[in-house]
Design a protein around this motif. Sequence first.
Motif, mmCIF file in Angstrom:
data_model
loop_
_atom_site.group_PDB
_atom_site.id
_atom_site.type_symbol
_atom_site.label_atom_id
_atom_site.label_comp_id
_atom_site.label_asym_id
_atom_site.label_seq_id
_atom_site.Cartn_x
_atom_site.Cartn_y
_atom_site.Cartn_z
ATOM 1 N N MET A 159 0.829 -1.208 0.000
ATOM 2 C CA MET A 159 0.000 0.000 0.000
ATOM 3 C C MET A 159 0.863 1.258 0.000
ATOM 4 S SD MET A 159 -3.186 -0.801 -0.097
ATOM 5 C CE MET A 159 -4.138 0.494 0.626
ATOM 6 N N VAL A 160 1.931 1.253 0.771
ATOM 7 C CA VAL A 160 2.830 2.410 0.802
ATOM 8 C C VAL A 160 3.476 2.603 -0.566
ATOM 9 C CG1 VAL A 160 4.989 3.269 1.785
ATOM 10 C CG2 VAL A 160 3.240 2.332 3.277
ATOM 11 N N ILE A 161 3.908 1.508 -1.193
ATOM 12 C CA ILE A 161 4.515 1.608 -2.524
ATOM 13 C C ILE A 161 3.496 2.125 -3.531
ATOM 14 C CG2 ILE A 161 5.477 0.235 -4.419
ATOM 15 C CD1 ILE A 161 6.799 -1.512 -2.237
ATOM 16 N N ALA A 162 2.269 1.646 -3.462
ATOM 17 C CA ALA A 162 1.221 2.108 -4.385
ATOM 18 C C ALA A 162 0.937 3.592 -4.188
ATOM 19 C CB ALA A 162 -0.043 1.290 -4.181
ATOM 20 N N PHE A 163 0.858 4.035 -2.939
ATOM 21 C CA PHE A 163 0.625 5.451 -2.684
ATOM 22 C C PHE A 163 1.782 6.309 -3.194
ATOM 23 C CE2 PHE A 163 -2.329 4.115 0.856
ATOM 24 C CZ PHE A 163 -3.480 4.551 0.211
ATOM 25 N N LEU A 164 3.007 5.858 -2.989
ATOM 26 C CA LEU A 164 4.158 6.613 -3.479
ATOM 27 C C LEU A 164 4.186 6.689 -4.998
ATOM 28 C CD1 LEU A 164 7.025 5.481 -1.088
ATOM 29 C CD2 LEU A 164 6.008 7.750 -1.268
ATOM 30 N N LEU A 165 3.905 5.574 -5.663
ATOM 31 C CA LEU A 165 3.862 5.588 -7.124
ATOM 32 C C LEU A 165 2.768 6.518 -7.635
ATOM 33 C CD1 LEU A 165 4.457 1.921 -8.276
ATOM 34 C CD2 LEU A 165 5.816 3.917 -8.811
ATOM 35 N N ALA A 166 1.595 6.433 -7.041
ATOM 36 C CA ALA A 166 0.505 7.305 -7.470
ATOM 37 C C ALA A 166 0.859 8.770 -7.239
ATOM 38 C CB ALA A 166 -0.778 6.951 -6.727
ATOM 39 N N TYR A 167 1.470 9.072 -6.109
ATOM 40 C CA TYR A 167 1.859 10.446 -5.798
ATOM 41 C C TYR A 167 2.917 10.959 -6.773
ATOM 42 C CZ TYR A 167 3.744 14.390 -3.178
ATOM 43 O OH TYR A 167 4.187 15.627 -2.807
ATOM 44 N N LEU A 168 3.886 10.111 -7.121
ATOM 45 C CA LEU A 168 4.962 10.544 -8.010
ATOM 46 C C LEU A 168 4.530 10.624 -9.476
ATOM 47 C CD1 LEU A 168 7.927 8.539 -6.471
ATOM 48 C CD2 LEU A 168 7.507 10.998 -6.303
ATOM 49 N N LEU A 169 3.610 9.763 -9.898
ATOM 50 C CA LEU A 169 3.216 9.730 -11.303
ATOM 51 C C LEU A 169 2.018 10.622 -11.621
ATOM 52 C CD1 LEU A 169 3.678 5.933 -12.007
ATOM 53 C CD2 LEU A 169 5.285 7.783 -12.411
ATOM 54 N N TYR A 170 1.340 11.113 -10.631
ATOM 55 C CA TYR A 170 0.160 11.961 -10.817
ATOM 56 C C TYR A 170 0.450 13.226 -11.635
ATOM 57 C CZ TYR A 170 -3.924 14.786 -9.574
ATOM 58 O OH TYR A 170 -5.034 15.578 -9.615
ATOM 59 N N PRO A 171 1.523 13.962 -11.367
ATOM 60 C CA PRO A 171 1.790 15.160 -12.176
ATOM 61 C C PRO A 171 2.018 14.844 -13.653
ATOM 62 C CG PRO A 171 3.098 15.222 -10.185
ATOM 63 C CD PRO A 171 2.470 13.867 -10.251
ATOM 64 N N GLY A 172 2.656 13.730 -13.954
ATOM 65 C CA GLY A 172 2.867 13.348 -15.347
ATOM 66 C C GLY A 172 1.555 13.061 -16.060
ATOM 67 N N VAL A 173 0.638 12.403 -15.387
ATOM 68 C CA VAL A 173 -0.674 12.111 -15.970
ATOM 69 C C VAL A 173 -1.423 13.412 -16.221
ATOM 70 C CG1 VAL A 173 -2.911 11.025 -15.519
ATOM 71 C CG2 VAL A 173 -0.809 9.808 -14.963
ATOM 72 N N ASN A 174 -1.364 14.328 -15.280
ATOM 73 C CA ASN A 174 -2.046 15.616 -15.466
ATOM 74 C C ASN A 174 -1.469 16.392 -16.642
ATOM 75 O OD1 ASN A 174 -3.964 15.375 -13.517
ATOM 76 N ND2 ASN A 174 -2.814 16.479 -11.960
#
Length: 109
Positions: free
Chosen positions: A34-49
């Motif tokens: 879960m921590v890894i998933a949250f970190l990946l989502a947090y780091l990749l979110y700006p690229g998706v936007n």
Amino acid sequence: MDSNRLAKDLVLYGVIILGVVCALFTFRELISPMVIAFLLAYLLYPGVNQITRRTRLSRNQAVVLVYIGFLVLFVVLMVYFVPLVLDQASLLSYELAFLRTRPPWRLTA
């Protein structure tokens, strides 16, 4: 009256802390993914936007594109760094074995 309230608050906080500790112990195998998933989502979110703003891609397509880019980058870095780390570990092992065989007063020459 204040000591009674303080005792109730301490018992309540103790029960809450005990419950959190029990929950963490029960779900300990789920915490690291879960921590890894949250970190990946947090780091990749700006690229998706950025991709959804600058292109006509949908959000789902942008997410897939960013994940593919991340996986390609991860694989390239692993292909480059794993042999480097293994070579360094082998060299360290050799040097430690060499230092173990020499007396301490003869290490400089």
